[in-house]
Each structure stands twice: as C-alpha cells, then as structure tokens.
Scaffold this motif. Structure first.
Motif, PDB file in Angstrom:
ATOM      1  N   ARG A 137      37.745  37.384 -57.524  1.00  8.63           N
ATOM      2  CA  ARG A 137      37.556  36.233 -58.397  1.00  8.63           C
ATOM      3  C   ARG A 137      38.885  35.771 -58.994  1.00  8.63           C
ATOM      4  O   ARG A 137      39.746  36.591 -59.312  1.00  8.63           O
ATOM      5  CB  ARG A 137      36.636  36.586 -59.564  1.00  8.63           C
ATOM      6  CG  ARG A 137      35.225  36.982 -59.200  1.00  8.63           C
ATOM      7  CD  ARG A 137      34.431  37.064 -60.477  1.00  8.63           C
ATOM      8  NE  ARG A 137      33.093  37.632 -60.319  1.00  8.63           N
ATOM      9  CZ  ARG A 137      32.119  37.476 -61.212  1.00  8.63           C
ATOM     10  NH1 ARG A 137      32.355  36.785 -62.321  1.00  8.63           N
ATOM     11  NH2 ARG A 137      30.936  38.014 -61.021  1.00  8.63           N
ATOM     12  N   VAL A 138      39.016  34.467 -59.181  1.00 12.89           N
ATOM     13  CA  VAL A 138      40.165  33.961 -59.913  1.00 12.89           C
ATOM     14  C   VAL A 138      39.948  34.227 -61.402  1.00 12.89           C
ATOM     15  O   VAL A 138      38.829  34.499 -61.850  1.00 12.89           O
ATOM     16  CB  VAL A 138      40.383  32.453 -59.648  1.00 12.89           C
ATOM     17  CG1 VAL A 138      40.871  32.248 -58.221  1.00 12.89           C
ATOM     18  CG2 VAL A 138      39.117  31.649 -59.908  1.00 12.89           C
ATOM     19  N   LEU A 140      37.179  32.655 -63.483  1.00 14.61           N
ATOM     20  CA  LEU A 140      35.847  33.090 -63.106  1.00 14.61           C
ATOM     21  C   LEU A 140      35.517  34.478 -63.657  1.00 14.61           C
ATOM     22  O   LEU A 140      34.411  34.977 -63.477  1.00 14.61           O
ATOM     23  CB  LEU A 140      35.721  33.084 -61.576  1.00 14.61           C
ATOM     24  CG  LEU A 140      34.329  33.096 -60.945  1.00 14.61           C
ATOM     25  CD1 LEU A 140      33.403  32.057 -61.575  1.00 14.61           C
ATOM     26  CD2 LEU A 140      34.431  32.884 -59.455  1.00 14.61           C
ATOM     27  N   GLY A 148      41.957  37.043 -57.732  1.00 10.23           N
ATOM     28  CA  GLY A 148      42.150  36.265 -56.516  1.00 10.23           C
ATOM     29  C   GLY A 148      42.737  37.047 -55.376  1.00 10.23           C
ATOM     30  O   GLY A 148      43.583  36.558 -54.641  1.00 10.23           O
ATOM     31  N   GLU A 197      39.950  27.790 -54.997  1.00 10.19           N
ATOM     32  CA  GLU A 197      39.991  28.604 -56.206  1.00 10.19           C
ATOM     33  C   GLU A 197      41.415  28.720 -56.741  1.00 10.19           C
ATOM     34  O   GLU A 197      42.333  29.054 -55.991  1.00 10.19           O
ATOM     35  CB  GLU A 197      39.451  30.004 -55.920  1.00 10.19           C
ATOM     36  CG  GLU A 197      38.046  30.014 -55.331  1.00 10.19           C
ATOM     37  CD  GLU A 197      37.642  31.396 -54.860  1.00 10.19           C
ATOM     38  OE1 GLU A 197      37.513  32.295 -55.716  1.00 10.19           O
ATOM     39  OE2 GLU A 197      37.491  31.580 -53.641  1.00 10.19           O
ATOM     40  N   CYS A 251      37.293  26.550 -60.034  1.00  6.97           N
ATOM     41  CA  CYS A 251      36.848  26.350 -58.659  1.00  6.97           C
ATOM     42  C   CYS A 251      36.607  24.867 -58.402  1.00  6.97           C
ATOM     43  O   CYS A 251      35.942  24.188 -59.186  1.00  6.97           O
ATOM     44  CB  CYS A 251      35.570  27.150 -58.401  1.00  6.97           C
ATOM     45  SG  CYS A 251      35.771  28.926 -58.624  1.00  6.97           S
ATOM     46  N   ILE A 302      28.723  28.603 -60.634  1.00 11.52           N
ATOM     47  CA  ILE A 302      30.103  28.518 -61.128  1.00 11.52           C
ATOM     48  C   ILE A 302      30.155  27.694 -62.418  1.00 11.52           C
ATOM     49  O   ILE A 302      30.851  28.044 -63.378  1.00 11.52           O
ATOM     50  CB  ILE A 302      31.020  27.900 -60.061  1.00 11.52           C
ATOM     51  CG1 ILE A 302      31.085  28.784 -58.806  1.00 11.52           C
ATOM     52  CG2 ILE A 302      32.419  27.653 -60.623  1.00 11.52           C
ATOM     53  CD1 ILE A 302      31.689  30.138 -59.024  1.00 11.52           C
ATOM     54  N   TYR A 337      46.021  25.406 -55.560  1.00  6.71           N
ATOM     55  CA  TYR A 337      45.039  26.493 -55.597  1.00  6.71           C
ATOM     56  C   TYR A 337      45.614  27.717 -54.913  1.00  6.71           C
ATOM     57  O   TYR A 337      46.614  27.648 -54.193  1.00  6.71           O
ATOM     58  CB  TYR A 337      43.702  26.055 -54.990  1.00  6.71           C
ATOM     59  CG  TYR A 337      43.758  25.497 -53.575  1.00  6.71           C
ATOM     60  CD1 TYR A 337      43.391  26.278 -52.484  1.00  6.71           C
ATOM     61  CD2 TYR A 337      44.145  24.180 -53.329  1.00  6.71           C
ATOM     62  CE1 TYR A 337      43.412  25.773 -51.188  1.00  6.71           C
ATOM     63  CE2 TYR A 337      44.170  23.664 -52.037  1.00  6.71           C
ATOM     64  CZ  TYR A 337      43.811  24.459 -50.976  1.00  6.71           C
ATOM     65  OH  TYR A 337      43.829  23.957 -49.693  1.00  6.71           O
ATOM     66  N   GLU A 378      36.101  34.468 -46.929  1.00  3.40           N
ATOM     67  CA  GLU A 378      37.096  34.438 -47.991  1.00  3.40           C
ATOM     68  C   GLU A 378      38.471  34.375 -47.335  1.00  3.40           C
ATOM     69  O   GLU A 378      38.798  35.216 -46.485  1.00  3.40           O
ATOM     70  CB  GLU A 378      36.971  35.681 -48.867  1.00  3.40           C
ATOM     71  CG  GLU A 378      37.784  35.651 -50.134  1.00  3.40           C
ATOM     72  CD  GLU A 378      37.393  36.769 -51.089  1.00  3.40           C
ATOM     73  OE1 GLU A 378      37.725  36.661 -52.280  1.00  3.40           O
ATOM     74  OE2 GLU A 378      36.757  37.752 -50.649  1.00  3.40           O
TER      75      GLU A 378
END
Length: 264
Positions: free
Chosen positions: A48-49, A52, A68, A107, A112, A131, A149, A183
C-alpha cells in the motif's frame, strides 16, 4: 531475555489486519507495543502507498512505514526515501493501459488515481468505493496530468490484451496477485529493498530482523530475511521458505508468534 534489538516487519492485509473485519486484533496491538517497549523496532512493510495506510496508522503505532513495495519509506515522521516513476514514462503507461483495454489504478503520494469514467469492470468500481471510504481516492483522475505516481495495479478481463501490455513493462516487476489482478512495481524496488534500506538506517543486522507475512506479495521479504513468521492462513508459495507457522490473524496469530519466539 533477548539481548539485542530486533527489527520486526509486518505485512498488513491478512497479517496484521483481519481482512474480514478490516481491523487489527487488540491482541496484536498489545503484543506489538510490548515488543516496542522491550526496545525492538516495529515497521509496516506493505504494498500500500502511505496515504492508503491512514486507517492502519490510527489503529496501531509503529516506528516506521515501508510503503508501495519499497518506493516510499518513513522512519518516525521523517521521509528517508521516495521514488516516483519518471513523468514521461508515467504518461506512456497511461496510454498503453488505454490501448490494450486494461483498467489501471495509479498509486502515489496523493493517493490512488482511478479512471474518470465509470469502469466496465464492476471490480474496479468496488475498489474505487473502498479506496474512497479509506480517504485515499485522489481528486485527480488517471487521465489527468500534473502528478507523478510510484507504482500501479491493473485489472484485466477477456477484452484485455495483457500479454502485449506486459511485454512493454521491461522496467517493472509484475506481480500476479491472482484473479486477473496485477501489481506493477519499478524494478529495483520491493519489500526486501525496503527492509535493507531501513536496517541500514537503523544500524540493525539482517540476523536481527523478523518478517511476518501471508501472501505472494511477501515473497521478496521471505527470500531476503533469515527469520520468518508465516500466518496460519497463507499462500502456498511461501511454504518453500523455512518459517515459524503461527495462527491466523483473527486467532491472535501475531501475539502468539511474538510470545512463542521470545520477542515479548
């Protein structure tokens, strides 16, 4: 009592976070804080970034956040590493997603970025709502310019030409998360590279690092680390690595592992 300070690296979904209740069990919160009270350092190591992870940060206090898949690292309130996809390359990827009929979710630091129009894939709209509920939906759409991003995810279906798209991603590691969900992380970045940078910054040897995970997203951690904790419910690919098998997260798996291993 253990004499040296340890570094504990936790995946989020399915490891710290019960994916059914979307909460961290109280037993895990207490156990992690007990470990920190003994002088050990505890880190989130997630795909996750950072934005998030807002809900997770409210549930549990950590010494740092590796986000990330290694593209963004924080120790305390200090940013120690950040890597964005070069802007022109980011624009190319957007065009390729459109060309090959693939739905992308970009992301980065702002959150996002989803396609502006409603997707023909119901899963994308489900993700958008999720999200948004977590406060991590950017006001800038995928098609907008003016932002960079760090990584991206994509969803494919029978209309997508994924082989052609992935063939053009030679500068990315593409992780198959199953169920047509992928991903995409810039090469040279992973949960393992994140660990290496943080261990160096904290002056802790790899021998004193423990990783906790459950899914294929944690493979690089399991390959890199010497001490591993595998959650009771996990992806089969992780079984190739020698690990302490604990209980599922909802059955107090984190507390059980930390206690059994003498970390608390």
């Amino acid at each position: 009592m253990m004499s040296s300070r340890k570094a504990l690296f936790f995946d989020v979904d399915g490891t710290l976070l019960d994916e059914r209740t979307k909460t961290i069990p109280e037993s895990a919160v207490r156990a992690v804080q007990m470990a920190r009270a003994k002088g050990h350092l505890a880190f989130i190591n997630s795909g996750r970034v950072y934005k998030l992870l807002g809900g997770v940060r409210q549930m549990i206090e950590m010494d740092g956040y590796l986000c990330g898949c290694g593209t963004y690292l924080r120790l305390g309130d200090r940013e120690i590493y950040a890597r964005h996809i070069p802007h022109e390359r980011g624009l190319e990827i957007k065009e390729q997603l459109k060309r090959w009929r693939i739905q992308g979710i970009l992301e980065g630091k702002q959150g996002c970025h989803f396609p502006r129009e409603t997707s023909w894939m119901p899963r994308v709209e489900e993700m958008r709502r999720s999200i948004e509920s977590q406060g991590a939906l950017s006001e800038l759409a995928l098609e907008d310019d003016g932002y960079d991003y760090d990584k991206f995810c994509c969803i494919t279906d029978e209309h997508s030409q994924k082989e052609a798209f992935f063939a053009g991603l030679t500068d990315f590691d593409v992780i198959d998360r199953g169920n047509d969900f992928w991903e995409c992380v810039p090469k040279g970045h992973s949960k393992a590279t994140a660990m290496e940078k943080v261990l160096t910054a904290c002056g802790i040897d790899l021998e004193d690092a423990w990783v906790f995970g459950d899914s294929t997203n944690d493979l690089s951690m399991f390959e890199y680390a010497r001490h591993r904790v595998l959650m009771g419910r996990h992806d089969q690919e992780l079984e190739a690595y020698e690990a302490f098998l604990t209980k599922p997260v909802e059955e107090d798996g984190i507390a059980y592992a930390l206690s059994s291993l003498g970390l608390i």
